[in-house]
Structures are given as C-alpha cells and as structure tokens.
Design an enzyme around this catalytic site. Structure first.
Site, short mmCIF file in Angstrom:
data_model
loop_
_atom_site.label_atom_id
_atom_site.label_comp_id
_atom_site.label_asym_id
_atom_site.label_seq_id
_atom_site.Cartn_x
_atom_site.Cartn_y
_atom_site.Cartn_z
N TYR A 101 -29.70 24.67 -30.62
CA TYR A 101 -30.71 24.16 -31.56
C TYR A 101 -31.83 25.20 -31.71
CZ TYR A 101 -28.88 19.67 -29.68
OH TYR A 101 -28.10 18.66 -29.20
N THR A 154 -19.42 12.78 -24.76
CA THR A 154 -19.58 12.31 -23.38
C THR A 154 -19.70 13.44 -22.36
OG1 THR A 154 -18.19 10.46 -24.02
CG2 THR A 154 -18.59 10.76 -21.65
N GLN A 167 -26.41 5.09 -27.08
CA GLN A 167 -26.31 6.41 -27.70
C GLN A 167 -25.45 6.36 -28.96
OE1 GLN A 167 -28.14 8.78 -27.00
NE2 GLN A 167 -28.74 8.57 -24.87
N HIS A 192 -24.95 23.07 -16.14
CA HIS A 192 -23.61 22.92 -16.68
C HIS A 192 -22.60 23.22 -15.58
CE1 HIS A 192 -24.91 23.96 -21.02
NE2 HIS A 192 -25.10 22.69 -20.74
N THR A 252 -21.08 0.72 -30.17
CA THR A 252 -22.02 -0.34 -29.82
C THR A 252 -22.92 0.01 -28.63
OG1 THR A 252 -20.28 -1.35 -28.49
CG2 THR A 252 -20.56 -2.21 -30.71
N LYS A 301 -15.38 -5.67 -29.08
CA LYS A 301 -16.49 -5.94 -29.99
C LYS A 301 -16.04 -5.96 -31.45
CE LYS A 301 -19.97 -5.90 -26.91
NZ LYS A 301 -20.71 -4.71 -26.48
N GLU A 327 -23.23 31.77 -21.98
CA GLU A 327 -24.04 31.65 -20.77
C GLU A 327 -23.19 32.07 -19.59
OE1 GLU A 327 -24.96 27.47 -21.22
OE2 GLU A 327 -23.48 26.94 -19.71
#
Lengths: 287, 362
Positions: free
Chosen positions: A158, A96, A20, A245, A17, A43, A208
């Site tokens: 991506y 998250t 995001q 990060h 809900t 909810k 990385e």
C-alpha cells in the site's frame, strides 16, 4: 486490460457473515466490485449488505454466474473452504492468515489439479484500480495506470502504491502473493502475466527477506522486455529472527536482503533503497 | 516451534521408529540412576535448541554411572550457543557402523514436501550438501498422494545398504513421513540414522512444528505475543504489517536514524493491541522516541488512536505518529484533541522521529 481481475470479475465471498468478511464485502461493493453471492455454511438464506448468502459454493453457483472467490474463513476451516472454491472457480483469493502450511500445500496441489488459480493465503488480495478490488487494501491509495505491482507483503505494498499514485502514476493491477512460505501463485507467474498485459508498461516487485522467491524472480526478469523496479525490505533485520511473516526469516546467510538486491540488480532490474525512491526510478524507466 | 531431541524421540518411539534406550535427566544424580538402569556405556547429550551441539562440546561419553554423573554435572552447568542446559539425555551407547541422513522439509518454491536422504549422515551433512550434492537423494511428495513404501525403497536404494538394513531404513523413512504429516511438522529430521550392531536407530531427532497448526496439535502452547525483535538503536517502532515494519526500520537507517526494534501489530489490531505494543516498546531502555507508522487497510487508524490514548499516561517518551488509510481522519482528530500531532507522509514522519531521537540523545 489488467491482470487476474477486471470489470468482468464476478465474485463470491466465502465467510461473508464474519466481521472481516462482512466489513470488506461492504468496501468491495462500494469500490464497484461485482459481488454476486456470499457463502457461509449454516447461514444460507440470509443477506449481507444486500448480497444473498448460501450454504455452499455449488448452491451459490446454481443461482449466480461467478468466476472468482475471496475467502475470509478462519484458519481452522479455511482449507475446506479453499478446496470447495478451487473445485468450482477459476480464481480464488485467500485472505485468511495463519493457515497451517500442510493445508496450504494441499490447497495448492488441488488447485493445480482443478486448473484454478490461487492467490495467497495471507494476502491483501488483488486490485485492478477503477475496475475491481478483490481484497482488503485501502482503495484511496490506488489509481488506474500502467504500473503493475506484485508484493509478498500487504501494507508495504500500500505504501508503495501510495508513492506511485502521489507521483502521478497509477497501477494496472496490484497483486499480493501472500506472506506465507507456501503460496498459490509465485512472483514469476505474476511477472509473466504483467509481461503479457498490454496495459502494463513497467512492473514494481516488492520483496522481503527469507526464502528465494526474489532470486527466482530475478532469473525470470532477465527474460522480460518490460522494465522492472525492485524493492526488498529487511536490510536492518538481524539474522535468525522471525520477523512477523512466516516467510521472513533469514537463515544461514541465505535469503538476506543484500543477496536479493544483488540478484535483482544483476537481472537488470533497478532497485530502490527506500519505497519513496520508486517513483523516481519509474520516471527513468518510463521515459 | 522447535522440539527438543528427547521430545522428538518420544514421538519417534510412538510411531515405531527405533530410538536408543534412554531417559532425560535434570540432575547428576538422575543421570547416574539412568546409566545404572541402562547397564551399558552411555552417551550424554545436552538438550538445547541449537545445531552444532556435538562440536560445541554438548555430547559426552561415559563408561560408568559415576562418570555419567560427573559429566552430567558439567553439561548441566554449561551454556551452549547461548542456551542454558537444563536437561541431559542419557542413552545407551551404540556400536555405530554407518550414519545415514534422513529429513523431510517444505520446498517453498514448489509448495511441496521434499524428502532427502544421504549415505553420508552425521555432523557434516551441510558440507556434503555443498561439496557433493550428488550424494543427497531427494524427491518431492504430493500431499494428496502421500508417501508410499515404493518411494521409501527408491530413496533408500541409493544408500548402499545390505538387504536387512535396507528394509529397516525404508521402514523408518515411511514412519518419518507419517510423523511429518500427522504432526504438522515443517521439518522432521533424523541425523544420524545409525546402522549399529544392535540394529537401525534414530540417534538424533529434530522436529519443528508449524505454529499455525497448534490449534489441532497437542503441544504445550506458548503465549505468542506480538512479533518483536530488539535492536540497538534509539527509535522505537510500532508498525502494522511485517513488510512495512521492516521497511520502516530500513528507511530510518537510510535516513540516518537507528531503529530500536521490529514490532508488527498485525492486520486489524484493536486499541488493546496498540496499548500493549506501546508499553512493550517503551520498556526498551535505549528507546528515546517512539515512531508509530500506520497505513490502515484492515487496521483502522481511529482504533490505533484509542490505543495510543489509553497507554499514553504511562509513557514519558515523545511520540511521532503517522496515519494513512482506513479511518485516518477520525484517528487524526482523536489525537489532535489530545494534543498529539499526526503526520500523513512516511518520510516526513521518519525524519521527525530521527530529529527527536537526536535531540533526546544530547
């Protein structure tokens, strides 16, 4: 085949809900992901994009047959949601960002105990193009194919998926393992799954600076039969600085991009210097 | 978030870990008063967030309050490893017999806390770790089980201590784990843990708090701002996602350009964040062109376009914008209407940014 998720994945969305959670539930449904229920404590009884919402995972599972969860719950409450998920489901993807590392350690430990696989936290999720998407990645850069992709970073993944797609190849599955210091599933575990996946012919590993996950991956790559192409971001990063990060910090000369590139090359992987070189290397290894 | 030694010792004291008597001084006069109050020879320690402080001259010994004042004055006018010294910790000088190392940190690969001790603590612990790793005793801690007295005893048993020190050190290890766990630390370290004539003391304290846990910890919260690191080049970079941001810098360099900074606007940045980012990068005096590289997933290109439009009036620098992904058509249309061209390909955009940075340099 593909790894982790496919057309048989039936997921619940925890935190459905929230803005995001709701936005990406819509996009995942549009992609064809089977979202069978949502969970937001308090909810229960409502609906989000036609998906019924429950107060707990247990209750959702009483009414629906699900085998995975994707979590959008805010960081202060994410551990609670994640523990609830790993107790009940075999695959848990934690989107998250900003979960305290002590919480991540507990989630990882409990998941191991419960025999549940956790992807993330702080991940873009998983996509098996054409079958299922359990994540927040833009679907249009992916296409079904035989290249497995595993990455610590989201948007960089991506970019690389896009380069692969535009060169006429496609992905079997893309897994974002997450950018945090402690994550549920490591590069090595995902490489192992790709090695065993019939649909995957080559693997692209996107690393990385910071930590030694790439070096550990390199050790495993030595034992793999499938070709691996590596890419490591952070060659221009100055040492000792936090580059976004939590994981991406070089300290005391360890975890540098050069060191990781060397380790990967030594393992037999081909290493691209810029993301857009990856398709050329794919062409060579897939010949 | 790194804590100063004196802050770390305040926490230790609250958890019952013995620390030397002492106080923190901001002026020579204060240092003199503290030394007088202590009534012993003292050690003065510059409070900076950097390792290797002793070797850099940041630790001094004084036998009288007058000498303490003079040395405090020296320390307070020093710059240590790039940090200005603003506070000096004045403590009783201990009769040191042995120096032990004790530290807990996170083993990222295992996803567990790892507790390390060594009988050879002190300034050269890293050398010990390199040269003779067998002198470091360690064990992982399962965060569900926690850390128990037998684990502390097991660790301490390798240190070759007499029975009284053994008990005291084991107790300190147990309490150090409580600090690590309850304060959401990424690192809790005592180096050295001193076996002195007067007892066992934490002679130093290094604690790093997980910034992601500040919502439940009672530390002064610093405004976090956007993750920004400045470099020397001329192409300002604004990118969504840390990995892509680093890759964008590397790609510019690879293609012959010079990145001026790292800036990650994060996932799902709205127009206000974008506006702030643009102003931030434009303020860097070496920047000749700003390269905005967005591959939208959770981030929407139209939101970014609105941020660019909102900040543009204040910025004279040329912009190179690359949009791809979520709501890219809307974003491109918004900027086109304002006369800003948008690239869709990262390499083409990077090359354009490099070209513009060179034009501007001439």
């Amino acid at each position: 085949m593909s790894i982790l998720i496919d057309e048989n994945t039936r997921a619940i969305v925890q935190g459905i809900t929230g803005s995001q959670g709701s936005f990406h539930t819509k996009l995942m449904l549009e992609y064809g992901t089977k979202i069978v229920a949502g969970v937001t404590p308090g909810k229960g009884g409502s609906e989000v994009h036609g998906v019924p919402v429950y107060d707990s995972v247990k209750e959702a599972l009483r009414h629906h047959d699900a085998n995975a969860s994707i979590i959008f719950v805010p960081a202060p409450f994410a551990m609670d949601a994640a523990l609830e998920a790993v107790e009940n489901l075999e695959l848990v993807v934690i989107i998250t960002e900003g979960i305290p590392v002590h919480d991540s350690m507990k989630i990882k430990a409990y998941a191991e105990r419960c025999g549940s696989r956790v992807i993330g936290p702080n991940t873009a999720g998983i996509i098996s193009p054409g079958k299922s998407k359990l994540g927040i990645m833009p679907a249009q850069v992916f296409t079904q194919g035989n290249v497995g992709v595993v990455s610590r970073s989201g948007t960089l993944a991506y970019e690389i998926a896009l380069a692969i797609t535009e060169a006429g190849y496609g992905q079997s599955t893309l897994v974002g393992i997450g950018g945090d210091p402690v994550v549920g599933t490591s590069f090595v575990e995902v490489l192992q799954m790709f090695e065993e996946d019939e649909e995957t012919s080559a693997v692209v590993l996107i690393g990385e600076i910071g930590g030694d996950a790439e070096e550990r991956a390199a050790e495993f790559i030595k034992t793999m039969s499938k070709p691996v192409i590596g890419y490591v971001a952070g060659l221009t990063a100055p040492p000792g600085k936090r580059m976004g990060h939590a994981g991406a910090i070089i300290s005391r000369g360890k975890g540098t991009a050069e060191g990781k590139i060397q380790a990967l090359e030594k393992s037999g992987a081909r290493v691209a210097r810029i993301p857009q070189e990856i398709p050329e290397l794919l062409k060579e290894v897939l010949r | 978030m790194n804590l100063y030694e004196y802050q770390g010792k305040e926490i230790f004291a609250r958890y019952g870990i013995p620390v030397p008597r002492g106080e923190v001084a901001s002026s020579p006069e204060e240092a003199r008063r503290i030394a007088e109050k202590l009534g012993t020879s003292v050690v003065l320690k510059a409070q900076v967030l950097a390792g290797g402080r002793g070797k850099a001259g940041g630790v001094k010994f004084a036998d009288t309050p007058k000498e303490a004042a003079r040395l405090a004055k020296d320390l307070l006018s020093m710059k240590l490893k790039g940090f200005k010294v603003e506070k000096v910790l004045v403590e009783q000088k201990l009769g040191i017999r042995r120096e032990i190392y004790a530290g807990i940190t996170i083993d990222r690969a295992e996803g567990k806390a790892v507790f390390m001790v060594s009988g050879e603590g002190g300034v050269d612990i890293e050398e010990v770790a390199e040269r003779s790793p067998e002198k470091i005793f360690s064990r992982h801690v399962d965060s569900f089980v926690g850390f128990y007295p037998y684990m502390a005893r097991e660790l301490a048993s390798g240190l070759g201590l007499d029975s009284e020190s053994f008990k005291k050190v084991s107790d300190v290890l147990l309490k150090l784990y409580r600090v690590f766990s309850e304060k959401d630390a990424q690192l809790a370290e005592i180096n050295p843990l001193v076996i002195a004539e007067e007892g066992v003391f934490a002679a130093d304290a290094k604690i790093v708090i997980d910034e992601d846990a500040l919502f439940r910890q009672d530390f002064e919260k610093k405004a976090r701002g956007l993750p920004y690191v400045e470099l020397d080049g001329s192409i300002g970079c604004i990118v969504n996602g840390a990995g892509l941001a680093m890759s964008t810098m590397d790609t510019l360099k690879h293609l012959g350009g010079e990145p001026a900074n790292f800036l990650d606007i994060g996932g799902g940045a709205g127009s206000e964040v974008m506006r702030e980012a643009l102003l931030r990068v434009a303020a860097h005096p070496k920047v000749k062109v700003i390269f905005i590289n967005i591959l939208g997933g959770i981030t929407r290109c139209d939101e970014i376009a609105r941020g660019i439009l909102a900040a543009r009036q204040g910025i004279a620098l040329p912009l190179v914008v690359r949009f791809r992904g979520t709501n890219e058509e809307e974003g491109i249309a918004l900027l086109r209407d304002a006369g800003i061209g948008v690239e869709r390909d990262m390499i083409a955009a990077a090359k354009l940014a490099i070209e513009k940075s060179k034009e501007a340099g001439r």
